[in-house]
Scaffold this motif. Structure first.
Motif, mmCIF file in Angstrom:
data_model
loop_
_atom_site.group_PDB
_atom_site.id
_atom_site.type_symbol
_atom_site.label_atom_id
_atom_site.label_comp_id
_atom_site.label_asym_id
_atom_site.label_seq_id
_atom_site.Cartn_x
_atom_site.Cartn_y
_atom_site.Cartn_z
ATOM 1 N N CYS A 26 -4.348 10.123 -2.921
ATOM 2 C CA CYS A 26 -5.187 11.236 -3.401
ATOM 3 C C CYS A 26 -5.453 12.256 -2.301
ATOM 4 N N GLY A 27 -4.399 12.614 -1.595
ATOM 5 C CA GLY A 27 -4.494 13.672 -0.600
ATOM 6 C C GLY A 27 -5.002 13.251 0.765
ATOM 7 N N LYS A 28 -5.277 11.963 0.942
ATOM 8 C CA LYS A 28 -5.756 11.489 2.248
ATOM 9 C C LYS A 28 -4.892 10.326 2.715
ATOM 10 N N GLU A 29 -4.798 10.189 4.028
ATOM 11 C CA GLU A 29 -4.085 9.053 4.602
ATOM 12 C C GLU A 29 -4.969 7.805 4.481
ATOM 13 N N ALA A 30 -4.388 6.690 4.084
ATOM 14 C CA ALA A 30 -5.131 5.426 3.986
ATOM 15 C C ALA A 30 -4.408 4.379 4.816
ATOM 16 N N GLU A 31 -5.158 3.666 5.644
ATOM 17 C CA GLU A 31 -4.628 2.523 6.399
ATOM 18 C C GLU A 31 -4.715 1.314 5.485
ATOM 19 N N ILE A 32 -3.591 0.713 5.168
ATOM 20 C CA ILE A 32 -3.604 -0.408 4.226
ATOM 21 C C ILE A 32 -2.859 -1.619 4.780
ATOM 22 N N ALA A 33 -3.089 -2.737 4.122
ATOM 23 C CA ALA A 33 -2.297 -3.938 4.362
ATOM 24 C C ALA A 33 -1.351 -4.096 3.175
ATOM 25 N N ILE A 104 -14.688 4.878 -3.007
ATOM 26 C CA ILE A 104 -13.653 3.849 -2.876
ATOM 27 C C ILE A 104 -12.721 4.163 -1.708
ATOM 28 N N THR A 105 -12.158 3.106 -1.139
ATOM 29 C CA THR A 105 -11.175 3.233 -0.066
ATOM 30 C C THR A 105 -10.021 2.288 -0.378
ATOM 31 N N LEU A 106 -8.825 2.831 -0.464
ATOM 32 C CA LEU A 106 -7.637 2.005 -0.678
ATOM 33 C C LEU A 106 -7.439 1.131 0.551
ATOM 34 N N VAL A 107 -7.311 -0.194 0.366
ATOM 35 C CA VAL A 107 -7.136 -1.082 1.518
ATOM 36 C C VAL A 107 -5.892 -1.964 1.436
ATOM 37 N N GLY A 108 -5.311 -2.107 0.233
ATOM 38 C CA GLY A 108 -4.151 -2.992 0.190
ATOM 39 C C GLY A 108 -3.287 -2.845 -1.045
ATOM 40 N N ILE A 109 -2.020 -3.214 -0.870
ATOM 41 C CA ILE A 109 -1.062 -3.346 -1.966
ATOM 42 C C ILE A 109 -0.535 -4.773 -1.886
ATOM 43 N N VAL A 110 -0.574 -5.467 -3.013
ATOM 44 C CA VAL A 110 -0.148 -6.865 -3.060
ATOM 45 C C VAL A 110 1.087 -6.965 -3.949
ATOM 46 N N VAL A 111 2.131 -7.584 -3.414
ATOM 47 C CA VAL A 111 3.347 -7.836 -4.191
ATOM 48 C C VAL A 111 3.412 -9.347 -4.434
ATOM 49 N N PRO A 112 2.931 -9.791 -5.618
ATOM 50 C CA PRO A 112 2.896 -11.230 -5.885
ATOM 51 C C PRO A 112 4.298 -11.811 -6.044
ATOM 52 N N SER A 113 4.402 -13.123 -5.870
ATOM 53 C CA SER A 113 5.682 -13.760 -6.190
ATOM 54 C C SER A 113 5.738 -13.876 -7.709
ATOM 55 N N ARG A 114 6.928 -13.976 -8.220
ATOM 56 C CA ARG A 114 7.104 -13.927 -9.678
ATOM 57 C C ARG A 114 6.866 -15.308 -10.271
ATOM 58 N N ILE A 124 -3.470 -3.807 -6.454
ATOM 59 C CA ILE A 124 -3.964 -2.778 -5.532
ATOM 60 C C ILE A 124 -5.418 -3.128 -5.221
ATOM 61 N N THR A 125 -5.771 -3.163 -3.934
ATOM 62 C CA THR A 125 -7.143 -3.516 -3.562
ATOM 63 C C THR A 125 -7.844 -2.336 -2.905
ATOM 64 N N PHE A 126 -9.147 -2.264 -3.172
ATOM 65 C CA PHE A 126 -10.001 -1.207 -2.638
ATOM 66 C C PHE A 126 -11.280 -1.821 -2.100
ATOM 67 N N ASP A 127 -11.870 -1.168 -1.122
ATOM 68 C CA ASP A 127 -13.268 -1.398 -0.795
ATOM 69 C C ASP A 127 -14.037 -0.385 -1.624
ATOM 70 N N CYS A 128 -15.265 -0.742 -2.016
ATOM 71 C CA CYS A 128 -16.080 0.193 -2.797
ATOM 72 C C CYS A 128 -17.530 0.102 -2.359
ATOM 73 N N THR A 129 -18.237 1.206 -2.476
ATOM 74 C CA THR A 129 -19.615 1.271 -1.991
ATOM 75 C C THR A 129 -20.567 0.461 -2.858
ATOM 76 N N TRP A 130 -20.246 0.269 -4.134
ATOM 77 C CA TRP A 130 -21.204 -0.391 -5.022
ATOM 78 C C TRP A 130 -21.115 -1.913 -4.994
ATOM 79 N N ASP A 131 -20.032 -2.476 -4.461
ATOM 80 C CA ASP A 131 -19.919 -3.937 -4.374
ATOM 81 C C ASP A 131 -19.121 -4.289 -3.122
ATOM 82 N N ILE A 132 -19.807 -4.214 -1.992
ATOM 83 C CA ILE A 132 -19.150 -4.420 -0.699
ATOM 84 C C ILE A 132 -18.586 -5.834 -0.590
#
Length: 155
Positions: A26-33, A104-114, A124-132
């Motif tokens: 969304c127009g910003k750089e995000a550091e993710i795992a 919200i802050t994007l923190v991760g992308i998870v590629v599960p095994s099939r 997709i994982t995020f940190d969020c202010t309402w449920d730290i």
């Protein structure tokens, strides 16, 4: 232990394969795992490559859909908790995805095994202010949001 995968790049094994990287969200750089589920031998399923590549190809177009699904979830949570009536500073009234982006802050992308779904499966994982404590997660099947909840829905 580390490997250099042709699709995922350089991954470290730490109870799962992970790479820390930067992605535009969304127009910003995000550091993710980037977390790729798999055995310690570094062999991944073809479906994992397909799911990840499909996500990356459509990443730009998918972001507004993520935000709308999260906004709908947030409004529903807020109502279920009674904060649409009783004021709670963590669950402020928001109406737009732009307001949501502040929370919200994007923190991760998870590629599960099939092993669960036949479809292209991504979390997709995020940190969020309402449920730290629990954070926020979304599950995508074939690049469509199918579930929104705590971070563990994405893992």
């Amino acid at each position: 232990m580390a490997i250099n995968d042709s699709v995922f790049g350089e991954l470290e094994y730490d109870y799962g394969w992970v790479k820390y990287t930067t992605i535009e969200f969304c127009g910003k750089e995000a550091e993710i795992a980037l977390m790729v589920k798999g055995e310690d031998n570094g062999k991944f399923d073809e479906e994992q490559y397909i799911a990840y590549n499909s996500l990356m190809e459509k990443w730009e177009q998918l972001q507004q859909g993520f935000l709308q699904a999260i906004l709908d979830y947030y409004k529903q949570e807020r109502q279920e908790l009674g904060y649409d009536i009783e004021v709670n500073e963590n669950y402020s009234q928001i109406e737009t995805t732009n307001q949501l982006l502040e929370m919200i802050t994007l923190v991760g992308i998870v590629v599960p095994s099939r092993d669960i779904y036949e479809e292209r499966d991504i979390g997709i994982t995020f940190d969020c202010t309402w449920d730290i404590e629990n954070g926020l997660g979304i599950r995508l099947l074939n690049e469509k949001v199918t579930e929104v909840g705590y971070q563990d829905v994405a893992i």
